[in-house]
Design an enzyme around this catalytic site. Sequence first.
Site, PDB file in Angstrom:
ATOM      1  N   ASP A   9       0.795  -1.254   0.000  1.00  9.46           N
ATOM      2  CA  ASP A   9       0.000   0.000   0.000  1.00  9.46           C
ATOM      3  C   ASP A   9       0.822   1.297   0.000  1.00  9.46           C
ATOM      4  OD1 ASP A   9      -1.944  -1.921   0.259  1.00  9.46           O
ATOM      5  OD2 ASP A   9      -2.787  -1.198   2.134  1.00  9.46           O
ATOM      6  N   HIS A  53     -17.438   2.827   1.343  1.00  8.95           N
ATOM      7  CA  HIS A  53     -17.001   1.561   1.962  1.00  8.95           C
ATOM      8  C   HIS A  53     -17.327   1.533   3.459  1.00  8.95           C
ATOM      9  CE1 HIS A  53     -14.064  -1.545   3.333  1.00  8.95           C
ATOM     10  NE2 HIS A  53     -14.500  -2.122   2.225  1.00  8.95           N
ATOM     11  N   HIS A  82     -10.636   6.943   2.017  1.00  2.00           N
ATOM     12  CA  HIS A  82      -9.283   6.831   1.448  1.00  2.00           C
ATOM     13  C   HIS A  82      -9.255   5.762   0.369  1.00  2.00           C
ATOM     14  CE1 HIS A  82      -9.408   3.573   4.392  1.00  2.00           C
ATOM     15  NE2 HIS A  82      -8.518   2.957   3.621  1.00  2.00           N
ATOM     16  N   LYS A 107      -7.122  -4.998  -2.792  1.00  2.15           N
ATOM     17  CA  LYS A 107      -7.854  -5.517  -1.627  1.00  2.15           C
ATOM     18  C   LYS A 107      -8.729  -4.413  -1.054  1.00  2.15           C
ATOM     19  CE  LYS A 107      -3.985  -4.376   1.339  1.00  2.15           C
ATOM     20  NZ  LYS A 107      -4.681  -3.283   2.059  1.00  2.15           N
ATOM     21  N   CYS A 152      -1.839  -2.795   7.684  1.00  6.04           N
ATOM     22  CA  CYS A 152      -1.778  -3.730   6.561  1.00  6.04           C
ATOM     23  C   CYS A 152      -0.477  -4.534   6.503  1.00  6.04           C
ATOM     24  CB  CYS A 152      -2.054  -2.991   5.257  1.00  6.04           C
ATOM     25  SG  CYS A 152      -3.784  -2.453   5.178  1.00  6.04           S
TER      26      CYS A 152
HETATM   27  C1  VGL Z   1      -4.496   0.630   5.811  1.00  2.00           C
HETATM   28  C2  VGL Z   1      -6.042   1.510   7.228  1.00  2.00           C
HETATM   29  C3  VGL Z   1      -7.033   1.388   6.280  1.00  2.00           C
HETATM   30  C4  VGL Z   1      -3.069   0.221   5.575  1.00  2.00           C
HETATM   31  C5  VGL Z   1      -5.466   0.487   4.835  1.00  2.00           C
HETATM   32  O1  VGL Z   1      -2.644   0.153   4.405  1.00  2.00           O
HETATM   33  O2  VGL Z   1      -2.371  -0.043   6.573  1.00  2.00           O
HETATM   34  N1  VGL Z   1      -4.789   1.128   7.000  1.00  2.00           N
HETATM   35  N2  VGL Z   1      -6.728   0.872   5.087  1.00  2.00           N
HETATM   36 ZN    ZN Z   2      -8.216   0.948   3.585  1.00  2.00          ZN
END
Ligand code: VGL
Ligand code: ZN
Length: 199
Positions: A9, A53, A82, A107, A152
């Site tokens: 990410d 979401h 986000h 994802k 994540c």
């Molecule tokens: C993430 C919060 C919500 C991450 C993704 O990539 O750690 N954290 N969505």
């Molecule tokens: Zn997220």
Amino acid sequence: MSDALIIIDIQKDFCPGGALAVPEGDLIVAGVNELMPEYDAVILTQDWHPAGHSSFASAHPGAEVMSLTEMPYGPQVLWPDHCIQGSDGAHFHPDLAVDRADLIIRKGYNPAIDSYSAFFENDRTTPTGLEGYLRTRGFMRLTFVGLATDFCVNFSAVDAAHLGFEAILRPDLCRGINIEGSLATAMEGMAQAGVSFAA
Ligand code: VGL
Ligand code: ZN
């Protein structure tokens, strides 16, 4: 043994100026790019939510951003909007060497379930398909870098260890959000799961 680099990410929304900015998130990009040629495969994950979401506080009237709610699959942090599919913030950091990736795995596309891990949605049972991809290509040792360390990256590395992969974290090439001690808890949880830390 062949080695895969799993890059979690590194998207605009998780970097300074983004919707869910991780402090110093952008500072890891150069180091991650440098690491790529040392691996037999480079895999990117991309947080990829539909608008509205269920992990967004905005989808829960009256709920505050970063508060906890109870979902059918367990507790869930409610995030600012986000990484909405196709939005600018969902794009990878512009300096990330995305052309080197063999696979980009998305994802969080299921409107009802968040997905921190690259392997399973937050119900802990719905697979993303990454396990099969790695096994069929023969990758058993995985190195994790990216954002955010305590969400994540943490869930992905712990799942990898539980699935029987050798899981290695590069803490120097990760950055965390750290809500109420979540970073320390994540580091302990990863160590307990058998994730090793390398520099
Ligand atoms: C993430 C919060 C919500 C991450 C993704 O990539 O750690 N954290 N969505
Ligand atoms: Zn997220």
